[in-house]
Design an enzyme around this catalytic site. Structure first.
Site, PDB file in Angstrom:
ATOM      1  N   SER A  80       5.162 -48.452  65.329  1.00 44.96           N
ATOM      2  CA  SER A  80       5.844 -47.389  64.583  1.00 44.96           C
ATOM      3  C   SER A  80       6.973 -46.846  65.452  1.00 44.96           C
ATOM      4  CB  SER A  80       4.863 -46.279  64.215  1.00 44.96           C
ATOM      5  OG  SER A  80       4.268 -45.746  65.384  1.00 44.96           O
ATOM      6  N   LEU A  81       7.798 -45.965  64.887  1.00 41.18           N
ATOM      7  CA  LEU A  81       8.945 -45.424  65.606  1.00 41.18           C
ATOM      8  C   LEU A  81       8.790 -43.934  65.837  1.00 41.18           C
ATOM      9  CD1 LEU A  81      11.876 -47.191  63.710  1.00 41.18           C
ATOM     10  CD2 LEU A  81      10.984 -47.774  65.968  1.00 41.18           C
ATOM     11  N   LYS A 112      16.885 -46.569  57.052  1.00 42.07           N
ATOM     12  CA  LYS A 112      15.426 -46.642  57.113  1.00 42.07           C
ATOM     13  C   LYS A 112      14.871 -46.614  55.691  1.00 42.07           C
ATOM     14  CE  LYS A 112      11.391 -44.509  59.292  1.00 42.07           C
ATOM     15  NZ  LYS A 112      10.596 -44.394  58.047  1.00 42.07           N
ATOM     16  N   ARG A 133       0.999 -53.269  57.260  1.00 40.41           N
ATOM     17  CA  ARG A 133       1.015 -52.856  58.660  1.00 40.41           C
ATOM     18  C   ARG A 133      -0.356 -52.375  59.134  1.00 40.41           C
ATOM     19  NH1 ARG A 133       1.334 -48.138  61.436  1.00 40.41           N
ATOM     20  NH2 ARG A 133       2.104 -48.371  63.583  1.00 40.41           N
ATOM     21  N   GLU A 168      10.220 -54.192  54.778  1.00 37.89           N
ATOM     22  CA  GLU A 168       9.766 -53.005  54.060  1.00 37.89           C
ATOM     23  C   GLU A 168       9.775 -53.311  52.568  1.00 37.89           C
ATOM     24  OE1 GLU A 168       8.687 -48.791  54.937  1.00 37.89           O
ATOM     25  OE2 GLU A 168       8.975 -50.594  56.137  1.00 37.89           O
ATOM     26  N   CYS A 404       7.230 -28.817  16.820  1.00 41.38           N
ATOM     27  CA  CYS A 404       6.583 -28.925  15.512  1.00 41.38           C
ATOM     28  C   CYS A 404       5.787 -27.688  15.107  1.00 41.38           C
ATOM     29  CB  CYS A 404       5.670 -30.152  15.461  1.00 41.38           C
ATOM     30  SG  CYS A 404       4.156 -29.980  16.430  1.00 41.38           S
TER      31      CYS A 404
END
Length: 658
Positions: A80-81, A112, A133, A168, A404
């Site tokens: 992950s970042l 991203k 992942r 992704e 209605c």
């Protein structure tokens, strides 16, 4: 030409066109030509099944419904970042890179994608496996669903022994809007946002459902390539593009200022991308430098994700109006003073429901802070109470439908408020589409598009009007003609003889699904008997709870419902149950079907059980009498064995029917 050569040539032509169509948006053959070539390949594969290859375009959508997903251990972790949220943090990151490497650093900056990260594995140039992942080390094998994504190549031009790429998976905004419109017509819950929709679609156990969701992918990293050497990230992306992957756009920059500028530029272009994005990714381009920098326990040191803060601006609530959706839900909407947000002018925002309005205390005349949820849907974040005008009143949804005039009711298990009118014009398309659907009145050829034409032409104002349609009126509509009109009238006429169960389901009474409709029809035998039933009589029936019973009584009490049923009777629609018990050998028994049956489809097997007094359930419990297990039975069979429930083969089940 030898059939093997023809099959090979067809595969290559079809795969090439799929690449040009789904990746390059530049097809070289018409849809008709593609369909004809595909049909020929299907024919040859039926005649020579031993020649079917994994990269054949016919193998994208499997027929087998999965019981679950196997785990997959990633040979190269999917890291992950680290997220950052300010220009100062980007500057700090670039400074660290310069200091650590001692030379000016080249970076790549990419949008991203807000989707679901996956790894795709190829052996000798052929797609063999794909996985989510997960935790970065172990994910779920979703190969069958990934095959349905047309922009994923099944075979590559260069046949490396092993190649793993990372991408992704996403649902395009345009597809998301189309699918939600279709779900609204069918009365199904709407998907919350494209990311959740993509994640849910990729984890469908039925690949055919995944295929219908029209997912897409952007490849953004090369994980492993046996037999190939690269020096930079940009070189790997260019190589992957040459291998027919849909690769993320990127820009090479060589300074902190250029990184900052590209982050701004990507944000300005965000609405031009087909996918949702929530930031920009900055990566050191040199692979050797990446090796030198390494990773922390959580993140690589050579990359980060800059997350865009949602743009927020003040506006004024000019009015609150109520829309009635196709499922009858009343949705309040704030009319706003125009404000420019995320590239578009916003003039309204959904207020969801009464609870949302009450919680935020939103009133006409208020100054509010507005942003775009997920950069798509405008929403009110909060009210600036310091600017509230004097004399404003709290807002409450109306007690009758604004379209209605029928009474509205609030869901017992939620915040939605619905119109109860059976002939409400706002729900007309959804109601008639449901009435004509396969599990209801099964009127062949009457899909949403055709029914919308009927409505637009003023030919129908309720489901009962279908039975007074004339072929000459239908033939005058766009793309219909005499033959189509005659077929439509015949199909409508045929539906008059349907069993009461199909009619009850087609009426769209809340919580009366296919199964409950069948139970009610079998119990009461006629609509008149059902209409005369009390709450106590209804709740005594298996599978009809107190809430469902009350919904039935409320529907029957509506003047619009009474008018609809009277007109259907006058049209000659059957109001009685035609189903008759064969015998009662399964009385008091509950069956659960699992796996694939060879001689019976599941619907037929359920009907056979019910015609003999039994009950067909969807899950195994201690009350289950028998489990009928076909090929590839999974979790239900395991649970039956754990509980000691007797398990029947299809042959044993058929013998019980004799």
């Amino acid at each position: 030409m030898d059939y093997r050569e023809e099959m090979k040539e067809l595969r290559e032509k079809l795969n090439r066109n799929a690449y040009l169509y789904y990746v390059m948006d530049a097809p070289t053959m018409s849809d008709y030509e593609y369909d004809m070539l595909n049909r020929r390949l299907v024919q040859l594969e039926r005649e020579h099944p031993e020649e079917i290859t994994p990269d054949s375009p016919t193998q994208r959508v499997g027929d087998r419904i999965l019981e679950g997903f196997a785990t997959y251990e990633h040979p190269v972790p999917l890291e992950s970042l680290q997220d950052v949220f300010s220009a100062e943090e980007v500057e700090e990151f670039c400074g660290k890179m310069d200091a650590a490497l001692g030379t000016p650093v080249e970076y790549t900056v990419e949008p991203k994608v807000d989707g679901l990260s996956v790894a795709l594995e190829y052996r000798d140039g052929v797609f063999v496996r794909g996985a989510t992942r997960g935790d970065g080390h172990v994910g779920e094998d979703v190969t069958e669903n990934l095959r349905t994504i047309r922009s994923i190549p099944m075979s590559l031009p260069e046949k490396l022994p092993r190649l793993i790429v990372r991408g992704e998976v996403y649902m395009a905004r345009s597809v998301f809007e189309e699918l939600n419109a279709e779900r609204e017509i069918r009365g199904e819950p709407l998907m919350a946002n494209p990311r959740n929709a993509a994640a849910g679609s990729l984890r469908q156990l039925n690949p055919k459902i995944a295929a219908q969701r029209r997912l897409d992918i952007q490849i953004f990293n090369l994980q492993l390539a046996e037999g190939r050497e690269f020096t930079s990230h940009s070189e790997t992306l260019d190589y992957l593009k040459s291998q027919n992957f849909k690769v993320i756009s990127y820009k090479k920059v060589s300074s902190t200022a250029d990184c900052q500028q590209e982050i701004v530029d990507i944000n300005e272009r965000r609405m031009s991308y087909p996918f949702d994005m929530d930031g920009a990714v900055i990566k050191v381009n040199s692979l050797a430098d990446r090796e030198k920098l390494g990773s922390t326990v959580k993140y690589p040191k050579w990359a980060l994700a800059y997350k865009y803060p949602p743009e927020q601006k003040p506006s004024t609530v000019l009015d609150i109006v109520v829309q009635v959706g196709r499922t009858g839900v009343l949705t309040p909407k704030a009319i706003l003073a125009p404000v420019h947000l995320a590239g578009t002018t916003v003039q309204s925002a959904t207020l969801h429901n009464q609870d949302y309005i009450t919680e935020k205390d939103i009133r006409v005349g208020d100054t509010v802070i507005v942003q775009k949820a997920g950069e798509i849907i405008p929403e009110i974040v909060e009210v600036d109470f310091s600017k509230r005008p004097e004399g404003t009143d709290a807002y409450h949804l109306p007690e009758t439908c604004p379209v209605c005039g029928a009474p509205v009711s609030r869901d017992a298990d939620g915040a939605a408020v619905r119109c109860t009118g059976a002939e409400c014009p706002a729900q007309l398309l959804r109601n008639i589409t449901h009435f004509a659907s396969r599990d209801a009145m099964d009127i062949d050829g009457l899909g949403p598009a055709v029914i919308q034409q009927f409505i637009d032409a003023g030919l129908v104002h309720s489901a009962a009007d279908l039975y007074s349609l004339r072929a000459e009126d239908i033939a005058r509509l766009d793309r219909m003609g005499e033959k189509s009109a005659d077929n439509a009238v015949r199909a409508i006429e045929k539906s008059k003889g349907n069993d009461l169960a199909k009619l009850l389901y087609g009426l769209g009474i809340r919580q009366v699904g296919v199964k409950a409709a069948r139970v009610l029809a079998n119990h009461f035998k006629s609509f008149d008997a059902l209409a005369a039933a009390s709450l106590e009589e209804l709740t005594e029936i298996d599978d009809v709870g107190a809430i469902t019973a009350q919904f039935i009584l409320d529907w029957l009490a509506s003047p619009q419902s009474l008018d609809l049923m009277e007109r259907l009777k006058e049209a000659g629609v059957n109001m009685e149950s035609t189903a008759r018990l064969v015998d009662e050998r399964f009385k008091g028994m509950t069956f659960v079907l699992t796996g694939t049956l060879e001689q019976l489809d599941r619907k037929t097997a359920q009907e056979m059980i019910e015609q003999r007094g039994g009950k067909a359930a969807g899950s195994v419990s201690k009350r289950t009498t028998y489990v009928v297990a076909g090929e590839e039975a999974g979790s239900k069979l395991r649970k039956a064995n754990e509980l000691g429930i007797p398990v029947l083969s299809e042959a044993e089940f058929l013998k019980m029917l004799e």
